[in-house]
Motif scaffolding. Sequence first.
Motif, mmCIF file in Angstrom:
data_model
loop_
_atom_site.group_PDB
_atom_site.id
_atom_site.type_symbol
_atom_site.label_atom_id
_atom_site.label_comp_id
_atom_site.label_asym_id
_atom_site.label_seq_id
_atom_site.Cartn_x
_atom_site.Cartn_y
_atom_site.Cartn_z
ATOM 1 N N GLU A 1 11.225 -13.180 1.944
ATOM 2 C CA GLU A 1 10.527 -14.001 0.987
ATOM 3 C C GLU A 1 11.348 -15.121 0.391
ATOM 4 O O GLU A 1 12.554 -14.878 -0.002
ATOM 5 N N ILE B 1 4.325 -5.575 -9.188
ATOM 6 C CA ILE B 1 3.159 -4.823 -9.662
ATOM 7 C C ILE B 1 2.308 -6.086 -10.506
ATOM 8 O O ILE B 1 1.114 -5.901 -10.436
ATOM 9 N N ARG C 1 14.747 -13.554 7.609
ATOM 10 C CA ARG C 1 14.495 -12.000 7.901
ATOM 11 C C ARG C 1 15.785 -11.325 8.700
ATOM 12 O O ARG C 1 16.387 -12.412 9.490
ATOM 13 N N ASN D 1 8.516 -0.238 6.015
ATOM 14 C CA ASN D 1 9.107 -0.848 6.947
ATOM 15 C C ASN D 1 10.183 -0.269 7.822
ATOM 16 O O ASN D 1 11.284 -0.148 6.951
ATOM 17 N N VAL E 1 16.903 2.344 0.095
ATOM 18 C CA VAL E 1 16.443 2.957 -1.455
ATOM 19 C C VAL E 1 15.026 1.933 -1.276
ATOM 20 O O VAL E 1 14.819 1.178 -0.650
ATOM 21 N N LEU F 1 -1.171 4.245 -14.742
ATOM 22 C CA LEU F 1 -1.694 2.979 -14.516
ATOM 23 C C LEU F 1 -2.955 1.987 -15.377
ATOM 24 O O LEU F 1 -3.500 2.945 -16.015
HETATM 25 C C1 LIG Z 1 -0.354 -6.053 -5.907
HETATM 26 C C2 LIG Z 1 0.405 -4.754 -6.094
HETATM 27 C C3 LIG Z 1 0.129 -3.811 -7.358
HETATM 28 C C4 LIG Z 1 1.136 -2.848 -7.445
HETATM 29 N N1 LIG Z 1 1.017 -2.008 -8.599
HETATM 30 C C5 LIG Z 1 1.806 -1.198 -8.870
HETATM 31 C C6 LIG Z 1 1.618 -0.434 -10.222
HETATM 32 O O1 LIG Z 1 0.747 -0.835 -11.182
HETATM 33 N N2 LIG Z 1 2.472 0.605 -10.323
HETATM 34 C C7 LIG Z 1 3.393 0.904 -9.302
HETATM 35 O O2 LIG Z 1 4.209 1.975 -9.505
HETATM 36 N N3 LIG Z 1 3.501 0.452 -8.054
HETATM 37 C C8 LIG Z 1 2.639 -0.673 -7.695
HETATM 38 N N4 LIG Z 1 3.013 -1.274 -6.693
HETATM 39 C C9 LIG Z 1 4.052 -1.008 -5.646
HETATM 40 C C10 LIG Z 1 5.260 -1.613 -6.034
HETATM 41 O O3 LIG Z 1 5.150 -2.928 -6.103
HETATM 42 C C11 LIG Z 1 6.186 -1.144 -4.884
HETATM 43 O O4 LIG Z 1 6.320 0.241 -5.207
HETATM 44 C C12 LIG Z 1 7.541 -1.687 -5.184
HETATM 45 O O5 LIG Z 1 7.462 -2.798 -5.076
HETATM 46 C C13 LIG Z 1 8.560 -1.133 -4.147
HETATM 47 O O6 LIG Z 1 9.895 -1.785 -4.025
HETATM 48 P P1 LIG Z 1 10.584 -2.164 -2.708
HETATM 49 O O7 LIG Z 1 11.729 -2.926 -3.128
HETATM 50 O O8 LIG Z 1 10.701 -0.954 -1.957
HETATM 51 O O9 LIG Z 1 9.659 -2.991 -1.844
HETATM 52 P P2 LIG Z 1 9.143 -4.592 -1.932
HETATM 53 O O10 LIG Z 1 9.136 -4.812 -3.223
HETATM 54 O O11 LIG Z 1 8.164 -4.792 -1.247
HETATM 55 O O12 LIG Z 1 10.414 -5.331 -1.407
HETATM 56 C C14 LIG Z 1 10.999 -5.389 -0.111
HETATM 57 C C15 LIG Z 1 11.335 -6.724 0.152
HETATM 58 O O13 LIG Z 1 12.082 -6.715 1.277
HETATM 59 C C16 LIG Z 1 11.834 -7.725 2.350
HETATM 60 N N5 LIG Z 1 12.007 -7.568 3.471
HETATM 61 C C17 LIG Z 1 11.336 -6.530 4.562
HETATM 62 N N6 LIG Z 1 11.756 -6.599 5.665
HETATM 63 C C18 LIG Z 1 12.960 -7.519 5.476
HETATM 64 C C19 LIG Z 1 13.816 -7.741 6.647
HETATM 65 N N7 LIG Z 1 13.781 -7.379 7.979
HETATM 66 N N8 LIG Z 1 14.774 -8.814 6.326
HETATM 67 C C20 LIG Z 1 14.850 -9.432 4.987
HETATM 68 N N9 LIG Z 1 13.984 -9.011 4.060
HETATM 69 C C21 LIG Z 1 13.028 -7.990 4.407
HETATM 70 C C22 LIG Z 1 10.581 -8.015 1.683
HETATM 71 O O14 LIG Z 1 9.870 -9.422 1.949
HETATM 72 C C23 LIG Z 1 10.187 -7.841 0.412
HETATM 73 O O15 LIG Z 1 10.556 -8.823 -0.424
HETATM 74 C C24 LIG Z 1 2.074 -2.379 -6.445
HETATM 75 C C25 LIG Z 1 2.359 -3.140 -5.334
HETATM 76 C C26 LIG Z 1 1.407 -4.391 -5.159
HETATM 77 C C27 LIG Z 1 1.436 -4.884 -3.749
#
Ligand SMILES: Cc1cc2nc3c(=O)[nH]c(=O)nc-3n(C[C@H](O)[C@H](O)[C@H](O)COP(=O)(O)OP(=O)(O)OC[C@H]3O[C@@H](n4cnc5c(N)ncnc54)[C@H](O)[C@@H]3O)c2cc1C
Lengths: 825, 113
Positions: free
Chosen positions: A44, A52, A87, A256, A288, A334
């Motif tokens: 992104e 969230i 990416r 992913n 992670v 939530l």
């Molecule tokens: C609308 C919404 C509401 C939510 N509400 C809640 C809530 O109320 N309570 C709760 O506990 N959780 C909620 N969640 C879930 C929470 O957002 C996720 O659990 C959290 O963001 C996970 O973090 P992460 O870093 O693992 O993944 P992400 O935050 O998705 O981060 C992963 C990042 O890696 C990037 N990426 C992926 N592949 C590649 C690649 N090959 N190269 C480079 N970059 C890459 C992606 O673009 C992304 O920016 C919600 C999610 C959404 C979408």
Amino acid sequence: MTAQRTRAERLVVIGNGMAGARAVEEILRRGGGERFAITMFGEEPYGNYNRILLSNVLAGADDEAGIFLNGLPWYAENGITLHAGTRVRRVDHFARTVHADDGTVTRYDKLVIAVGSRPFIPDIDGMRVATRGFHQGVFTFRTIDDTRNMIRYAREHRRAVVIGGGLLGLEAARGLQTHGLEITLLHAGPYLMNQQLDAQGGDVLRRSVERLGIRVETSARTTAMLGRHEVTGVRLADGRVIECDMVVVAAGIRPNTELAEASGLPVERGIVVDDQMRVLDEADIYAVGECAQHRGQVYGVVAPLWEQARVLADHVTGADPAAAYHGSRIATKLKVAGVDVAAMGVSSPEPGDEFVVFAEPSRGVYKSVIIRQDRLVGATLLGDVGKVAFLTQAFDRGLPLPEERVRLLFDLGGPPAEVGVAELADEAQVCNCNGVSKGALVDTVRNGARSVTAAMDRTRAGKGCGSCRSLVAEIVAWAADGEVEEDPSASWYVPGIPLAKPELMARIREHGLKSVSAVFAALAPDGREDARSKMGLASLLRMMWPDDYVDERDARFINDRVHANIQKDGTFSVVPQIKGGCTTAAQLRRIADVAEKYDVPLIKITGGQRIDLLGVRKEDLPKVWAELDMPSGYAYGKSFRTVKTCVGSDFCRYGLGDSTALGIAIESRFQGLESPAKMKLAVTGCPRNCAEAYVKDLGVVAVEGGRWEIYVGGAAGAHVRKGDLLATVDGPEQVITLTGRFLQYYRENANWLERTYAFVPRVGIEEIRAIVVDDRDGIAARLDEAVRAAADAYRDPWREGAGPVTPGQFRTALPLEPLPKVPVR
Amino acid sequence: MTTGDVTAVTVHRLGPLDQVPVGEGRAYVVNGVQVAVFRLRGGGVRAVSAVCPHAGGPIADGQIDEAVVVCPLHQHAYDLVTGCSPTGQPPLRTYPVHVDDEGCLVLVTDGTS
Ligand SMILES: Cc1cc2nc3c(=O)[nH]c(=O)nc-3n(C[C@H](O)[C@H](O)[C@H](O)COP(=O)(O)OP(=O)(O)OC[C@H]3O[C@@H](n4cnc5c(N)ncnc54)[C@H](O)[C@@H]3O)c2cc1C
Ligand code: SF4
Ligand code: FES
């Protein structure tokens, strides 16, 4: 600094989302900034934000800027090289290199994979079109870009289908609804949120969601998207077709894993990691967040990733090589579509379990707990989550349970809340959204954050879904030993001047400030004007200087510049004064003539017993007033509005007093009086209360013996409150005197936009009675005199129509929508 | 504004400055486009699109300070120089505007509009 870095170890992080950024924050906190040269890749094109809160952004409750955790400057300040919008395609774990889409190859010594999840797209015909990806009008909900696209599309479309009745689907439905769309929620499961809730809880939630006006279909499997060029509907497995012009797919998420697979790393459902968050058999690669699979578990909420990030950081920096992650017991708390939901452990009992349930579907409340061998193994709370802190503790730590099981669901005059807070373990997670523990909150308070807002700002606690805010406030209060300070700005009269009303008034008097611009120059930081403060200041100054206030027209809100109420299409509504709701045939005839002549699209009888001409063009206002030849009814200002009356003793067979005459007398006396918020009054001829006097800012009720009761602080708008009895008096003159005195006291002491229903309970009815009725402070005569002066200064603003005060006062401001826009009925 | 540059800009004379009261805004139609012109208390003038991107509100009826205009309908704010909205709406378009030696408001649009 950078020169040294070239010899440092290279730490590369793939994924700049919540887990990746948190891991880096934790690493920096352990001195990792010295040891590592850090590079991050994020698909992104932004810094990192709180995913969230996208739900709030969609619903318009937060703006985009407000959800960023770390903007681009943060990376620079911490010496992090960020490749945003890039990416990563592949990792070569033999050569220790990362290969990105832009062709770059980056070497690493330590690697963190934090690529999160992507939306799961069920197999539905017509979902994608060959050339463009998703069908026109079909959206997913994961990123800021998704959210923006949805908002943009929602503006021009009317009916949306949301596929998926879990957390995401419900949030999408609620968010889109705020844009005025008609929503149908299709859920393939048997009841809503079937991952977290039991069936009965799911049904209670469904009723709450339906009450919001969202249509819900469960056991509804979508099989096809319809429409050639853009989506026009969806078809269900049972053959039904639901028409719509927008579809949001929120049917779950998948980790992913392509990157890891393409790189030969071990993948099952997620990337397999050990207790140190290290990828299996890889000494220097960690994973992670949602992309990681630990002890067979992948998670889809944020709570686990805070601890994962800590363990990872302890290990990779060597701060604590023995740190280990043992998995998370998921207690979800939530706010979904405005409904509080808490769920933990198992959701349905097994034979032999104790199952305690309370359900009140009409209020949207459902609570259940499951107890196995005297231990809490599951709980579901909906609508009322008051007991969640205790239950989470009992669930996490296996606390002994009260014998009276009902105490698990309700506070039965038991120990007060502080005891609960005091008993909470330091490491207990208070804010799941931002991973803040009780201990962290307590520390910030001890380190000087003395207000709830300050503690929230420093820790980010409570800045996610908001469901923990009351608990945060309790903990802050407890940690500060009850000496919490209020957030200073909360007490300011207007946002642009850092003073509460009494101090502000004192300074204005001391400096003799008689215009809004003079107040800004003398009292605002750097003398800076503030658009949002002008109206409140204008009202205050007019109250303080009834005779020599210097009226600057730009300080007025448009309604007060043109003495009419602006409507959504930029036209205005005109409400002439009709005292006590009594009019005449001649007046009605004139109103009818004017309405015809100026093509008034809607004539409506108002709740305040007057006639509203809606949809009048700004440029016609002076002519309309002249031809009506009636004074303004002040239906637009923060001022005395109207006195609603019932028929009273003249005609009604129950009437005890002449309510109509008294209402007219009150309105004649106080018409147009400026105030911190609007004031609606009523006089009713007996306690049957036909004029609704109990729910007015000031209501007068005739009672036996020719006496009158005066109620203050009532409301029947968005907020409903019965007024408090201020006094019972003997005659109409006393009613008018006390009315004036109360109104003046309110004008002088209420905050800007503080209606009486908030003001009266804040000050306390006894206190108000002591001052206004019993004259405890000896200010009654002054109040009477002040309100008299203000009332005498009254001048019908509609006379300005004859000679505009500013050039172009009534010139059209050319609204977008062609006039008239208010629909004709 | 005679630039001699071929990427044509159009110069519009909107009329005397004192048609716009101090601290207020007035709307003008320029080549069929609706523009709101504001006269700041500090002496400057600003011009932005007259239509609120949020829901079509009449921006010229908004209240201003030296930095922003606040739309009268739902109180979204827009920066008077950049057009950006600190309250999260899409931006307003902005136009260069100044007062010439004769006290006349002069607005510049690019040739196409
Ligand atoms: C609308 C919404 C509401 C939510 N509400 C809640 C809530 O109320 N309570 C709760 O506990 N959780 C909620 N969640 C879930 C929470 O957002 C996720 O659990 C959290 O963001 C996970 O973090 P992460 O870093 O693992 O993944 P992400 O935050 O998705 O981060 C992963 C990042 O890696 C990037 N990426 C992926 N592949 C590649 C690649 N090959 N190269 C480079 N970059 C890459 C992606 O673009 C992304 O920016 C919600 C999610 C959404 C979408
Ligand atoms: S409030 Fe009493 S007096 Fe007034 S109309 Fe109703 S019944 Fe009659
Ligand atoms: S139309 Fe301008 S803020 Fe809503």
